[in-house]
Design an enzyme around this catalytic site. Structure first.
Site, PDB file in Angstrom:
ATOM      1  N   THR A 126       0.811  -1.218   0.000  1.00  0.00           N
ATOM      2  CA  THR A 126       0.000   0.000   0.000  1.00  0.00           C
ATOM      3  C   THR A 126       0.843   1.266   0.000  1.00  0.00           C
ATOM      4  O   THR A 126       1.865   1.352   0.687  1.00  0.00           O
ATOM      5  CB  THR A 126      -0.933   0.005   1.223  1.00  0.00           C
ATOM      6  OG1 THR A 126      -1.754  -1.161   1.189  1.00  0.00           O
ATOM      7  CG2 THR A 126      -1.831   1.230   1.232  1.00  0.00           C
TER       8      THR A 126
ATOM      9  N   ALA B 140      -1.936   4.623  -3.733  1.00  0.00           N
ATOM     10  CA  ALA B 140      -2.195   3.300  -4.310  1.00  0.00           C
ATOM     11  C   ALA B 140      -2.617   2.340  -3.204  1.00  0.00           C
ATOM     12  O   ALA B 140      -1.786   1.697  -2.577  1.00  0.00           O
ATOM     13  CB  ALA B 140      -0.943   2.773  -5.026  1.00  0.00           C
ATOM     14  N   GLY B 141      -3.939   2.314  -2.972  1.00  0.00           N
ATOM     15  CA  GLY B 141      -4.490   1.355  -2.032  1.00  0.00           C
ATOM     16  C   GLY B 141      -5.054   0.184  -2.812  1.00  0.00           C
ATOM     17  O   GLY B 141      -4.339  -0.743  -3.184  1.00  0.00           O
TER      18      GLY B 141
ATOM     19  N   PHE C 218       0.678   2.597   5.991  1.00  0.00           N
ATOM     20  CA  PHE C 218      -0.211   1.665   6.706  1.00  0.00           C
ATOM     21  C   PHE C 218       0.379   0.251   6.770  1.00  0.00           C
ATOM     22  O   PHE C 218      -0.342  -0.739   6.641  1.00  0.00           O
ATOM     23  CB  PHE C 218      -1.597   1.609   6.054  1.00  0.00           C
ATOM     24  CG  PHE C 218      -2.270   2.943   5.876  1.00  0.00           C
ATOM     25  CD1 PHE C 218      -2.038   3.984   6.767  1.00  0.00           C
ATOM     26  CD2 PHE C 218      -3.140   3.165   4.820  1.00  0.00           C
ATOM     27  CE1 PHE C 218      -2.666   5.218   6.606  1.00  0.00           C
ATOM     28  CE2 PHE C 218      -3.775   4.392   4.659  1.00  0.00           C
ATOM     29  CZ  PHE C 218      -3.535   5.426   5.551  1.00  0.00           C
TER      30      PHE C 218
ATOM     31  N   GLN D 268     -24.591  -3.032  22.009  1.00  0.00           N
ATOM     32  CA  GLN D 268     -25.974  -2.610  22.242  1.00  0.00           C
ATOM     33  C   GLN D 268     -26.626  -3.456  23.340  1.00  0.00           C
ATOM     34  O   GLN D 268     -27.329  -2.928  24.211  1.00  0.00           O
ATOM     35  CB  GLN D 268     -26.771  -2.732  20.943  1.00  0.00           C
ATOM     36  CG  GLN D 268     -28.199  -2.194  21.020  1.00  0.00           C
ATOM     37  CD  GLN D 268     -28.248  -0.674  21.099  1.00  0.00           C
ATOM     38  OE1 GLN D 268     -27.299  -0.003  20.671  1.00  0.00           O
ATOM     39  NE2 GLN D 268     -29.315  -0.138  21.657  1.00  0.00           N
TER      40      GLN D 268
ATOM     41  N   GLY E  59     -25.702  -2.306  26.689  1.00  0.00           N
ATOM     42  CA  GLY E  59     -26.127  -0.963  27.044  1.00  0.00           C
ATOM     43  C   GLY E  59     -24.960  -0.049  27.355  1.00  0.00           C
ATOM     44  O   GLY E  59     -23.892  -0.132  26.744  1.00  0.00           O
ATOM     45  N   GLY E  60     -25.140   0.823  28.340  1.00  0.00           N
ATOM     46  CA  GLY E  60     -24.113   1.803  28.676  1.00  0.00           C
ATOM     47  C   GLY E  60     -22.805   1.166  29.105  1.00  0.00           C
ATOM     48  O   GLY E  60     -21.725   1.709  28.845  1.00  0.00           O
TER      49      GLY E  60
ATOM     50  N   GLU F 107      -5.916  -5.990   3.938  1.00  0.00           N
ATOM     51  CA  GLU F 107      -5.786  -7.136   3.014  1.00  0.00           C
ATOM     52  C   GLU F 107      -6.909  -7.152   1.982  1.00  0.00           C
ATOM     53  O   GLU F 107      -7.428  -8.195   1.598  1.00  0.00           O
ATOM     54  CB  GLU F 107      -5.714  -8.457   3.781  1.00  0.00           C
ATOM     55  CG  GLU F 107      -4.394  -8.611   4.500  1.00  0.00           C
ATOM     56  CD  GLU F 107      -4.009 -10.053   4.764  1.00  0.00           C
ATOM     57  OE1 GLU F 107      -4.336 -10.925   3.937  1.00  0.00           O
ATOM     58  OE2 GLU F 107      -3.352 -10.275   5.795  1.00  0.00           O
TER      59      GLU F 107
ATOM     60  N   THR G  62     -10.139  -4.269   0.862  1.00  0.00           N
ATOM     61  CA  THR G  62     -11.421  -3.868   1.446  1.00  0.00           C
ATOM     62  C   THR G  62     -12.511  -4.868   1.056  1.00  0.00           C
ATOM     63  O   THR G  62     -12.383  -5.601   0.063  1.00  0.00           O
ATOM     64  CB  THR G  62     -11.841  -2.484   0.946  1.00  0.00           C
ATOM     65  OG1 THR G  62     -12.104  -2.553  -0.468  1.00  0.00           O
ATOM     66  CG2 THR G  62     -10.769  -1.432   1.206  1.00  0.00           C
TER      67      THR G  62
END
Length: 381
Positions: A125, A129-130, A155, A336, A339-340, A363, A365
Site C-alpha cells: 500500500t 495506491a491502495g 499503513f 448494544q 447498554g451503557g 488485506e 477492502t
C-alpha cells in the site's frame, strides 16, 4: 469439499484456547490502552512454538496447514486482536518469500522468521495506491548487481518492529500492474527508514507505519520470482492469506458474543436476568447463527487453499468478506446488548468493536472482495 477438524487439530485448539485465556487475555486491555507493541506476546508465542505454525518443518517451523493457522488466529482474536495479528502478519509477510524466492533465499530468511527471531511485513500500500495497485509510485531501477529503490509505503503492519519486508515497486511503469516487481528488503539496507507511526482507532498495539526508501540498495538476488511478476505474486499471496483475516474477524465476533452472553446471564433488569428477555434472546440467536456461518466459510476456504482447490481465490474472498462483516455486526450488537456498560472501556466490547472495523479494510477492502467474487462468478476484468 467440506472441512473437518481432525483429532490433532481439536487438541491443538484446546491448547491455544487455554494459552489465549491464561496468557493473552490478561494483557489485552493494557496493550490497547498503552498502544505499545506487545513484545512479551511475541516471546510467549515463540516459547509455545506458535510463531512457527505458518512455516515448513524444513525451515524450523511447525508445518501447520492453513486451517490449523486459522484455528490459532481465531482463538487469539477472541481475546486480543493485536496478538492474533502478530501471527497473521508473520504469515502475510513471509508468503511472497515462500511462493517466489529462490531456494537460497528461503534458506536464508524463512528459518529466522519461523523461530520468531525476526518479524516481517508486507509492503504494498502507498498513499496514492491502495486498492489501485497500478497507481504505485515506488520505483526500483537495476544498477549493476543491485536494485535502487525509491518510494513510500503506508499503513504497513509491523512497520516499526519488522526487520524483513516483502516490498513491491515498479520496474517498468509503462506496463502498469505488469511492471510491478517484488523484493525482499531488510531493515538494515542503506536508504531504508521508518516514517510516521499511525495513531489508530483500533489494533492499537500493532505497529503501523510508513516505510521510506531513498536510494535504498537491494541486492539483485533479492528479486522475488522475476521482474514484472510482482502484482501476480501479491494477488497469489492475498488469495492464500485472506482466510486468516476471516479467522481474525470470526474470532473477535465469537469472543464478543461469548462475553456478552455471560454478561446477560448476570445483568438483572425488571427483576430478572436480561437473558430472559425474548427480544434480546432473538438478537443473540441471530448473532450466533452469523458466527457459525462465518466459521464454516472460513474453515471451508482454508481447506480449499490447503488442497489447492480450483476457485479457492473466490472462496478466500468470501470468507474474508463475510466473516469480517460479521465481526462488525456482532460486536456492534453486543455493545448494544450491554447498554451503557458496553460503551465503557473497563469492559472489552468497545475495544472489540474498534478492532473489528479494520478487518473489513486491510488485506483488501470488502468492496474489493465483492469484485473478486463477482468476477469469479460472472467473468470479466
Amino acid at each position: 469439499m467440506a472441512y473437518e477438524i481432525n483429532e490433532e487439530q481439536k487438541m491443538f485448539q484446546e491448547s491455544i484456547r487455554d494459552f489465549a485465556k491464561t496468557v493473552v487475555e490478561p494483557r489485552a486491555m493494557e496493550i490497547d490502552e498503552k498502544g505499545e507493541f506487545p513484545w512479551d506476546m511475541v516471546e510467549a508465542l515463540k516459547k509455545n512454538g506458535f510463531m512457527g505454525l505458518p512455516f515448513a518443518e524444513e525451515y524450523g517451523g511447525e508445518g501447520a496447514d492453513l486451517l490449523t493457522l486459522c484455528i490459532a488466529i481465531e482463538e487469539l482474536a477472541k481475546v486480543c486482536v493485536n496478538t492474533s495479528l502478530i501471527l497473521g502478519c508473520q504469515e502475510l509477510g513471509s508468503t511472497p518469500i515462500k511462493l517466489g524466492a529462490s531456494d537460497e533465499l528461503k534458506k536464508k530468511y524463512l528459518p529466522m522468521l519461523a523461530s520468531g527471531e525476526k518479524l516481517c511485513g508486507f509492503g504494498l500500500t502507498e498513499p496514492e495506491a491502495g486498492s489501485d495497485a497500478a497507481s504505485m509510485k515506488s520505483r526500483a531501477v537495476k544498477k549493476g548487481d543491485k536494485y535502487v529503490l525509491n518510494g513510500t509505503k503506508c499503513f504497513i503492519t509491523n512497520g516499526g518492529v519488522g526487520e524483513i519486508f516483502s516490498v513491491f515497486a515498479m520496474t517498468d511503469p509503462e506496463k502498469g500492474v505488469r511492471g510491478i516487481s517484488a523484493f525482499i528488503v531488510e531493515k538494515e539496507f542503506p536508504g531504508f527508514t521508518v516514517g510516521k507511526h499511525e495513531n489508530k482507532m483500533g489494533i492499537r498495539g500493532s505497529s503501523t507505519t510508513e516505510l521510506i526508501f531513498e536510494d535504498c540498495e537491494v541486492p539483485a538476488e533479492n528479486l522475488l520470482w522475476e521482474e514484472g511478476k510482482g502484482f501476480s505474486l501479491a494477488m497469489m499471496t492475498l488469495d492464500r492469506t485472506r482466510s486468516s483475516i476471516g479467522a481474525q474477524g470470526l474470532g473477535v465476533a465469537a469472543g464478543a458474543l461469548e462475553y456478552t452472553i455471560g454478561y446477560m446471564r448476570e445483568r438483572v433488569q425488571f427483576g430478572r436476568p436480561i437473558a430472559a428477555l425474548q427480544g434480546l434472546q432473538f438478537m443473540v440467536a441471530d448473532l450466533a447463527m452469523q458466527v457459525e456461518a462465518a466459521r464454516s466459510l472460513v474453515y471451508r476456504a482454508a481447506c480449499a487453499v490447503d488442497s489447492e482447490e480450483p476457485g479457492f481465490s473466490a472462496l478466500s474472498a468470501m470468507a474474508k468478506c463475510f466473516a469480517t462483516d460479521t465481526a462488525m455486526k456482532v460486536t456492534t450488537d453486543c455493545l448494544q446488548l450491554m447498554g451503557g456498560y458496553g460503551y465503557m472501556k473497563e469492559y472489552p466490547i468497545e475495544r472489540m468493536m474498534r478492532d473489528a472495523k479494520i478487518t473489513q479494510i486491510y488485506e483488501g477492502t470488502n468492496q474489493i472482495q465483492r469484485v473478486v467474487i463477482s468476477r469469479a462468478l460472472l467473468g470479466g476484468k
